[in-house]
Design a protein around this motif. Structure first.
Motif, short mmCIF file in Angstrom:
data_model
loop_
_atom_site.label_atom_id
_atom_site.label_comp_id
_atom_site.label_asym_id
_atom_site.label_seq_id
_atom_site.Cartn_x
_atom_site.Cartn_y
_atom_site.Cartn_z
N LEU A 29 -4.56 6.92 1.11
CA LEU A 29 -5.47 5.85 1.51
C LEU A 29 -6.19 5.24 0.31
CD1 LEU A 29 -6.83 4.23 3.72
CD2 LEU A 29 -8.52 6.10 3.98
N ALA A 30 -6.63 6.10 -0.61
CA ALA A 30 -7.32 5.59 -1.82
C ALA A 30 -6.37 4.75 -2.67
CB ALA A 30 -7.88 6.78 -2.62
N GLN A 31 -5.13 5.20 -2.80
CA GLN A 31 -4.16 4.43 -3.59
C GLN A 31 -3.90 3.06 -2.96
OE1 GLN A 31 -0.66 6.83 -4.00
NE2 GLN A 31 -1.60 8.23 -5.50
N ALA A 32 -3.78 3.05 -1.61
CA ALA A 32 -3.51 1.77 -0.94
C ALA A 32 -4.68 0.81 -1.09
CB ALA A 32 -3.20 2.03 0.55
N GLN A 33 -5.90 1.36 -0.95
CA GLN A 33 -7.07 0.51 -1.12
C GLN A 33 -7.17 -0.04 -2.55
OE1 GLN A 33 -10.26 3.08 0.13
NE2 GLN A 33 -10.08 2.49 2.32
N GLY A 34 -6.82 0.79 -3.54
CA GLY A 34 -6.83 0.33 -4.94
C GLY A 34 -5.82 -0.79 -5.18
N GLU A 35 -4.62 -0.62 -4.59
CA GLU A 35 -3.60 -1.67 -4.74
C GLU A 35 -4.05 -2.97 -4.08
OE1 GLU A 35 0.05 -0.21 -3.31
OE2 GLU A 35 0.25 1.38 -4.83
N ALA A 70 -2.88 1.87 9.10
CA ALA A 70 -2.08 3.00 9.58
C ALA A 70 -2.56 4.32 8.98
CB ALA A 70 -0.61 2.78 9.26
N LEU A 71 -2.93 4.31 7.69
CA LEU A 71 -3.40 5.52 7.02
C LEU A 71 -4.75 5.97 7.60
CD1 LEU A 71 -2.44 4.76 3.30
CD2 LEU A 71 -1.40 6.47 4.81
N ARG A 72 -5.59 5.01 7.88
CA ARG A 72 -6.87 5.38 8.47
C ARG A 72 -6.69 5.97 9.87
NH1 ARG A 72 -10.54 0.11 6.77
NH2 ARG A 72 -10.93 0.79 4.59
N ALA A 73 -5.77 5.38 10.64
CA ALA A 73 -5.53 5.93 11.98
C ALA A 73 -4.97 7.35 11.91
CB ALA A 73 -4.57 5.02 12.75
N ALA A 74 -4.20 7.61 10.87
CA ALA A 74 -3.61 8.96 10.72
C ALA A 74 -4.60 9.93 10.11
CB ALA A 74 -2.35 8.90 9.87
N GLY A 75 -5.73 9.44 9.58
CA GLY A 75 -6.76 10.32 8.99
C GLY A 75 -6.34 10.89 7.67
N ALA A 76 -5.57 10.09 6.89
CA ALA A 76 -5.06 10.60 5.60
C ALA A 76 -6.19 10.74 4.62
CB ALA A 76 -4.00 9.65 5.06
N GLY A 77 -6.41 12.01 4.11
CA GLY A 77 -7.39 12.29 3.06
C GLY A 77 -8.81 12.23 3.53
N ALA A 78 -9.07 12.31 4.88
CA ALA A 78 -10.44 12.13 5.36
C ALA A 78 -11.34 13.29 4.98
CB ALA A 78 -10.42 11.94 6.88
#
Length: 504
Positions: A261-267, A292-300
């Motif tokens: 999620l952090a990588q996607a937000q940085g991009e 989609a990453l937020r819905a999956a709770g990636a790295g929360a």
């Protein structure tokens, strides 16, 4: 037809009866005519051909063109037969040897003007000819004088063309120097007047140029600043939009690799920093991935907040855009204030602006004239150097002045023949006319027609032997007289051709 033949026989008989009278008339006419022909002075003609080649040397820089050179040559050709040039010819040849008074010189010039012919042919080929009469001089002197006159005309033609352009250049340079000195003084006076006026009205005349010119320049500059300001404000609005969609911090892990999620937000922040809009396909795809990453709770559970570098970059870019917008607004406000001040001053003191415009206009006119005169002087100076150091016009003597051997006038052989024929015709005509006045009738038919009476017959003349011998003797004398007339004619022809061959 028989009647015509009879009339011809009667005319021949009438002339033959008065043949001695016809012979005397023929002799008289021939002697007088030949004497008149002998008294006609011979006229000799000398001719020369001169080729003039014009060269257009540096026409763009010096003003010397073939057309201009041709005009100059045409002018010299027209003035070659002027009184001054013809007087040079008279004094430079044997024509002026015995001339003393101005009236005699003038008479010789007038006579020479009719004797000279200058004909311009194609391709700059000039034919110069002069005719001289032998009246008062020998045939050889007349022929030599005709040649000398043509040679003198050629010398004057060449001299006028070579020296004329250089003299004209010197006169032009002298005139231009005088005009430049005068214009320079006027320009200095105008410059001093302009400086003094601007010094006295320094507070009311800021800038360079008239008030109307500066106002127009200010309006143009304000229009340009408005265009730049609109572009800067648009760029600033775009930066603000990007900042609004970019988080100040991004999530980070305690260790190991960064979560997805952090990588996607940085991009996504990087894409917006590059100026991509929300409708761009890459931005839309990245936003869908983040959702989609937020819905999956990636790295929360393992993430923590760190400063977003894209957000910091956008903040610095926003500061730069705001500084550019502020600078443009300040410049526009300063220009508008200056224009308002000029308009106010123009309203308060309208005469100052008008006076400044007049002084500036006079100065520009004088400066334009001075610059043009200076450019013309340099051009004429260069032209003079070209004419002095190069052959702008070249003269080639195609045919030198000829030394005439035979006179062109009069045509004595033809005149001698004409006088002989006139004498014979005059003798026959005189005898025939006298026969028409006679009261005798050569034939019986003539007597019958004149009297209206019938002629019974006619008696033929009977001659003795002595009378026939006398008639033969007189016939021989008559033929001898006619032969002598023809002999004199032949002798005169021989003398004429001998004299033509003896001309030096």
């Amino acid at each position: 037809m028989t009647g015509l033949y009879e009339e011809f026989r009667i005319a021949v008989h009438s002339v033959w009866q008065r043949r001695w009278l016809a012979m005397a008339i023929a002799w008289g006419i021939c002697v007088l005519g030949w004497l008149a022909v002998a008294l006609i002075p011979n006229t000799y003609e000398s001719q020369a051909q001169l080729f003039v080649q014009t060269k257009a040397i540096l026409p763009d820089n010096t003003g010397i063109s073939a057309v201009e050179r041709q005009k100059q040559i045409d002018t010299v050709e027209q003035t070659l037969t002027s009184a001054a040039n013809l007087e040079k010819v008279v004094r430079g040849t044997d024509m002026g040897k015995n001339l003393v008074t101005p009236r005699e010189i003038e008479g010789a010039v007038n006579g020479l003007r009719t004797a000279i012919k200058i004909k311009s042919e194609q391709n700059n080929l000039f034919e110069i000819s002069a005719t001289m009469s032998a009246g008062g001089r020998s045939d050889g002197e007349a022929a030599t004088l005709a040649r000398d006159v043509v040679q003198k005309l050629i010398d004057i033609f060449v001299e006028e063309n070579l020296a004329g352009g250089r003299g004209e250049t010197s006169d032009t340079l002298r005139f231009l120097d005088e005009q430049l000195a005068k214009r320079q003084k006027d320009l200095e006076i105008a410059e001093q007047k302009r400086v003094r006026f601007e010094t006295e009205n320094l507070g009311m005349l800021p800038g360079v140029g008239s008030v109307s010119q500066r106002l127009e320049s200010g309006r143009v500059e304000i229009n340009q600043i408005d265009s730049q300001l609109i572009a800067a404000q648009s760029a600033l609005a775009a930066i603000n939009g990007q900042i609004a969609g970019t988080p100040q911090t991004i999530a980070g892990g305690t260790g190991g690799a960064a979560n997805p999620l952090a990588q996607a937000q940085g991009e996504l922040a990087g894409m917006k920093a590059r100026g991509l809009t929300d409708q761009h396909p890459d931005v839309v795809a990245m936003q869908n991935q983040i959702t989609a990453l937020r819905a999956a709770g990636a790295g929360a559970s393992t993430s923590y907040g760190v400063s977003n570098p894209a957000y910091s970059s956008l903040i610095s870019m926003k500061a730069e855009r705001q500084a550019a917008v502020s600078a443009l607004q300040s410049r526009k406000a300063a220009l508008q204030a200056e224009m308002n001040a000029m308009v106010a001053k123009q309203i308060q003191e309208p005469g100052v602006a008008a006076e400044q415009a007049r002084i500036a206009r006079d100065y520009e006119v004088l400066k334009t004239q001075y610059d043009k005169l200076l450019a013309d002087r340099e051009q004429v100076k260069l032209r003079g150097q070209v004419e002095t150091q190069t052959d702008a016009v070249r003269f080639d003597l195609i045919t030198p002045p000829s030394s005439p051997r035979t006179p062109i006038a009069p045509n004595r052989p033809l005149l001698l023949v004409a006088v002989l024929l006139a004498g014979i015709a005059g003798g026959i005509g005189g005898a025939f006319a006298l026969g028409q006045l006679s009261a005798s009738y050569p034939t019986a038919a003539k007597l019958e027609a004149a009297s209206g009476l019938q002629v019974i017959g006619s008696i033929s003349q009977m001659l003795t032997q002595a009378q026939r011998d006398e008639r033969k003797r007189k016939l021989r004398m008559y033929l001898g007289s006619g032969g002598a007339l023809v002999g004199v004619f032949v002798l005169l022809l021989v003398i004429e051709f001998i004299q033509r061959g003896s001309v030096v």
